[in-house]
Write a protein that holds these residues in place. Structure first.
Motif, short mmCIF file in Angstrom:
data_model
loop_
_atom_site.label_atom_id
_atom_site.label_comp_id
_atom_site.label_asym_id
_atom_site.label_seq_id
_atom_site.Cartn_x
_atom_site.Cartn_y
_atom_site.Cartn_z
N TYR A 145 -1.81 -4.95 -5.93
CA TYR A 145 -1.31 -5.40 -7.23
C TYR A 145 0.20 -5.63 -7.22
CZ TYR A 145 0.01 -5.17 -12.20
OH TYR A 145 0.55 -5.44 -13.43
N THR A 146 0.63 -6.73 -7.85
CA THR A 146 2.02 -6.95 -8.21
C THR A 146 2.02 -7.47 -9.64
OG1 THR A 146 2.39 -9.31 -7.72
CG2 THR A 146 2.35 -7.80 -5.83
N PRO A 147 3.14 -7.43 -10.36
CA PRO A 147 3.14 -7.90 -11.74
C PRO A 147 2.81 -9.38 -11.91
CG PRO A 147 5.06 -6.54 -11.30
CD PRO A 147 4.41 -6.81 -9.98
N TYR A 148 3.02 -10.19 -10.85
CA TYR A 148 2.82 -11.63 -10.96
C TYR A 148 1.54 -12.12 -10.28
CZ TYR A 148 7.59 -12.22 -12.74
OH TYR A 148 8.73 -12.17 -13.51
N GLY A 149 0.84 -11.22 -9.62
CA GLY A 149 -0.38 -11.64 -8.94
C GLY A 149 -0.87 -10.56 -8.01
N ILE A 150 -1.95 -10.87 -7.28
CA ILE A 150 -2.56 -9.93 -6.35
C ILE A 150 -2.33 -10.41 -4.93
CG2 ILE A 150 -4.71 -8.81 -5.67
CD1 ILE A 150 -3.88 -8.07 -8.47
N ARG A 151 -1.90 -9.48 -4.07
CA ARG A 151 -1.72 -9.83 -2.65
C ARG A 151 -3.07 -10.15 -2.03
NH1 ARG A 151 2.13 -5.41 -3.03
NH2 ARG A 151 4.23 -6.27 -2.83
N THR A 152 -3.06 -11.09 -1.11
CA THR A 152 -4.29 -11.47 -0.43
C THR A 152 -4.61 -10.54 0.73
OG1 THR A 152 -2.86 -13.11 0.65
CG2 THR A 152 -4.39 -13.90 -1.03
N LEU A 153 -3.66 -9.69 1.10
CA LEU A 153 -3.86 -8.73 2.19
C LEU A 153 -2.87 -7.59 1.99
CD1 LEU A 153 -5.31 -8.18 4.96
CD2 LEU A 153 -3.40 -9.38 6.05
N GLU A 154 -3.32 -6.38 2.26
CA GLU A 154 -2.42 -5.25 2.05
C GLU A 154 -1.24 -5.30 3.02
OE1 GLU A 154 -3.57 -1.30 3.15
OE2 GLU A 154 -5.13 -2.02 4.52
N GLN A 155 -0.12 -4.77 2.58
CA GLN A 155 1.12 -4.83 3.37
C GLN A 155 1.03 -4.06 4.68
OE1 GLN A 155 3.53 -3.70 -0.25
NE2 GLN A 155 4.99 -5.13 0.67
N GLU A 156 0.19 -3.02 4.73
CA GLU A 156 0.10 -2.21 5.94
C GLU A 156 -0.67 -2.91 7.06
OE1 GLU A 156 -0.55 -1.19 2.91
OE2 GLU A 156 1.07 0.27 2.56
N ASP A 157 -1.36 -3.98 6.76
CA ASP A 157 -2.15 -4.68 7.78
C ASP A 157 -1.21 -5.39 8.75
OD1 ASP A 157 -3.85 -6.92 8.99
OD2 ASP A 157 -5.34 -5.85 7.79
N GLN A 158 -1.52 -5.34 10.04
CA GLN A 158 -0.66 -5.96 11.05
C GLN A 158 -0.60 -7.47 10.95
OE1 GLN A 158 -2.28 -4.85 14.87
NE2 GLN A 158 -4.15 -6.07 14.63
N GLU A 159 -1.55 -8.07 10.24
CA GLU A 159 -1.55 -9.52 10.06
C GLU A 159 -0.84 -9.96 8.78
OE1 GLU A 159 -5.48 -11.11 10.39
OE2 GLU A 159 -5.83 -10.27 12.38
N PHE A 160 -0.25 -9.02 8.05
CA PHE A 160 0.42 -9.33 6.79
C PHE A 160 1.65 -10.22 7.03
CE2 PHE A 160 3.73 -8.34 3.65
CZ PHE A 160 3.05 -8.58 2.46
N HIS A 161 1.75 -11.28 6.24
CA HIS A 161 2.92 -12.16 6.23
C HIS A 161 3.59 -12.02 4.87
CE1 HIS A 161 2.24 -14.85 9.86
NE2 HIS A 161 1.13 -14.13 9.81
#
Length: 644
Positions: A529-545
């Motif tokens: 969750y963020t105030p402006y939208g939902i991340r498509t992948l969690e930040q802890e994932d090694q593939e996160f951009h």
């Protein structure tokens, strides 16, 4: 709502170009310039006409150069960056920019007040500009307007040798005629060519420069103590219209949209009007459609089915919803709905697994809101063909497995919304059993039984529903992470925490018990969750951009790998309200969290919601500056807060 920007937000060209307005004409054409009136991207235009609705767009009038003259003294009011590093900076004379159903600029120059307004006519490629000039100085003031033209397809630019013909009521070039009318004095001049720098495109690796040409000037002289109005109308069809009438018609049209929707919150009213900007006529089907986003996207099946509940049903535009659904029903093939409609004799593209299942959802939501037994009976055979095709198997590897779950995707075909392909690279290869597709599948089966009696049919999916429900919980639930897998494929992608699981809670018919639904909502909030939208992948994932920027290949690699999307935020809020039984406290929390949407709608395209933001720190809108499913899904939340 009335969006007001003062001098502190217009103190220089950089700040003034941060935001733009959008007007649309219901044909795919639009008008969009920055708060300074400049073009900061190649697809900005005073008039972006659509000669074949909704996708054959031509940048006709790119921008207006404006100056105010006191004798030999000339003060430039317009603002623009040029490719050679030069700038027009009229910002010091710009008192305010206001968007109140139309863009309004106010200038103050040595005792002369100028108000500029722009409006677009529905159903025509027609734009009106009105300057109200009040001369409180002791000198004669002369307003000069020099329009610059392109007459080229959106995204391209004129060749240096492209010829323009200027007559007293038309500009002709590239086989097209643009008619105009003005009450000012028109003077032909030796043709001038400008080459612009597009600062917004430059940061995204798009074409940085473009040119336009002008061969005439429009002038209005105002004596001391005098007030005058200078009008200018451009049209591909008929410029013999009064700018005053066009402006009034647009204001009346937008107020009527508010009234029909019947929502009370000011933000909801604004979103109702924003939603209407995506509805367009499609010439090839002779019906209406929903454009996915401005300024880039066309009308896609998946986007339409996600956007339609908010854009049409929440706004009370039931006839539009029904017309769009009928168009899709006609084009159903092998149980699939078009992802891209035919143009120029081409066949539709059907490369989407979700559009057909969401079509069933849209028919149900329409019936819930508007009734209409006959319409359900009309659509039910199409819905039956969809279910049959998914059970027996259809194109793109779409079929029901032995466990009752839907599998999809094959080769290089990406058929969920996370569909980016970079050459032969699939950044999000979701071949297998995607979580949201199976949520849609179960929801569709339940809808079929729910509507069976209305359609004079028998409910026949009870056993299959139970099988799907048991298989879904067994295959997708991750007890250690208290959430759902994104995919069942036997790859490492299965256990990635993504936003797609939220639809397994937000839909009308869902498979999880209340405790698991609550856990999904909490995990999505914690991880995505963020105030402006939902991340498509969690930040802890090694593939996160974390950043969406640079050339297209870099942007595509980040597109669904952490980038924040606004539209899943609607499903999150609906899911949150659901698992908390729409309690007053839950509604209070959602209302408070939604307050930040006003800030989102002040930035980027004013009064609109964008496609995406950076995944790391979502502060600046990116991608399409106005996105249909973003607006539609957030509008559904406002509707739920008022009506549930």
């Amino acid at each position: 709502m009335k969006w007001i920007y003062g001098k502190q937000e217009l103190k220089n060209l950089e700040r003034g170009q941060e935001n733009c307005y959008l007007l649309t004409n219901g044909l795919g054409g639009f008008s969009s310039l920055t708060m300074t009136g400049s073009v900061s991207r190649n697809d900005h235009a005073l008039l972006m006409a659509c000669v074949q609705a909704p996708n054959h767009r031509y940048n006709m009038v790119h921008r207006l150069k404006e100056s105010l003259c006191f004798g030999k003294e000339e003060i430039v009011l317009s603002s623009q960056e040029f490719a050679d590093g030069q700038k027009e900076e009229g910002c010091p004379y710009l008192s305010s920019f206001v968007f109140d159903d139309m863009p309004i600029w106010r200038f103050l120059v040595h005792g002369v007040e100028i108000r500029r307004e722009i409006a677009m006519k529905q159903g025509e490629n027609t734009v009106a500009v009105r300057y109200s000039i009040r001369n409180r100085s002791g000198k004669t003031a002369e307003l000069k307007v020099m329009p610059f033209y392109q007459f080229t397809p959106k995204g391209s630019e004129p060749e240096p040798e492209q010829k323009f013909q200027y007559t007293k009521n038309a500009v002709i070039s590239n086989g097209m005629t643009l008619y105009f009318q003005t009450n000012g004095t028109l003077d032909n001049i030796e043709e001038i060519q400008e080459t612009y720098f597009y600062s917004y495109d430059a940061c995204d690796g798009r074409r940085e420069t473009g040119l336009a040409k002008s061969g005439h000037i429009i002038t209005e002289s105002v004596q001391p103590g005098e007030e005058k109005i200078l009008k200018l109308v451009y049209s591909m069809e008929n410029a013999d219209q009064d700018a005053d009438v066009i402006i009034l018609e647009m204001q009346t049209y937008r107020k009527a949209l508010e009234a029909k929707a019947g929502l009370h919150k000011e933000m909801a009213k604004e979103l109702v009007k924003s939603a209407s900007q995506f509805v367009s006529r499609r010439e090839s089907t002779n019906g209406r459609t929903i454009l996915a986003g401005y300024p880039f996207f066309e009308d896609w099946g998946r986007d339409t089915m996600i956007a339609l509940p908010g854009v049409c049903i929440s706004t009370g535009q039931y006839e539009t919803a029904k017309e769009i659904l009928r168009t899709f029903a006609v084009h159903e093939r092998r149980g699939l709905m078009p992802n891209l409609f035919p143009e120029g004799g081409n066949d539709p593209l059907y490369n989407t697994v979700d559009a057909a299942l969401l079509f069933i959802n849209c028919v149900y939501l329409y019936y819930q809101a508007a009734g209409g037994r006959a319409f359900v009976q009309e659509m039910y055979p199409v819905m039956e063909r969809i279910i049959k095709a998914y059970r027996e198997g259809t194109d793109y590897g779409i079929h029901m497995d032995e466990d009752g779950l839907i599998q999809s995707g094959e080769g290089l075909w990406q058929v969920t919304w996370m569909d980016v392909r970079v050459g032969d690279i699939l950044p999000t290869p979701r071949h297998g059993k995607p979580v949201e597709i199976n949520a849609y599948w179960y929801n569709a089966l339940c809808i079929m039984d729910e509507l069976a009696e209305t359609a004079d049919k028998k409910a026949v999916y009870t056993q299959l529903k139970e099988k799907v429900k048991a298989s879904f919980v067994d295959k997708f639930w991750m007890d250690d992470k208290k959430c759902l897998k994104d995919l069942v494929s036997g790859t490492k992608a299965d256990a990635q925490i993504r936003c797609n699981q939220i639809w397994a809670v937000s839909l009308t018919f869902t498979m999880l018990d209340p405790e698991k639904e609550q856990q999904v909502v909490e995990t999505v909030f914690e991880k995505l969750y963020t105030p402006y939208g939902i991340r498509t992948l969690e930040q802890e994932d090694q593939e996160f951009h974390g950043l969406y920027q640079g050339k297209m290949e870099d942007r595509d690699m980040a597109y669904h790998q952490g980038t924040v999307w606004t539209f899943p935020l609607g499903a999150y809020y609906l899911a949150y309200l659901k698992v908390n039984q729409y309690s007053p406290e839950a509604k209070k929390i959602v209302r408070e969290q939604l307050e930040v949407m006003e800030a989102a709608m002040r930035e980027g395209c004013i009064g609109q919601l964008p496609e995406i933001y950076d995944g790391e720190n979502p502060t600046r809108s990116k991608g399409c500056f106005a996105q249909a499913w973003s607006v539609g899904e957030i509008l559904r939340v406002y509707e739920a807060l008022e009506k549930l």
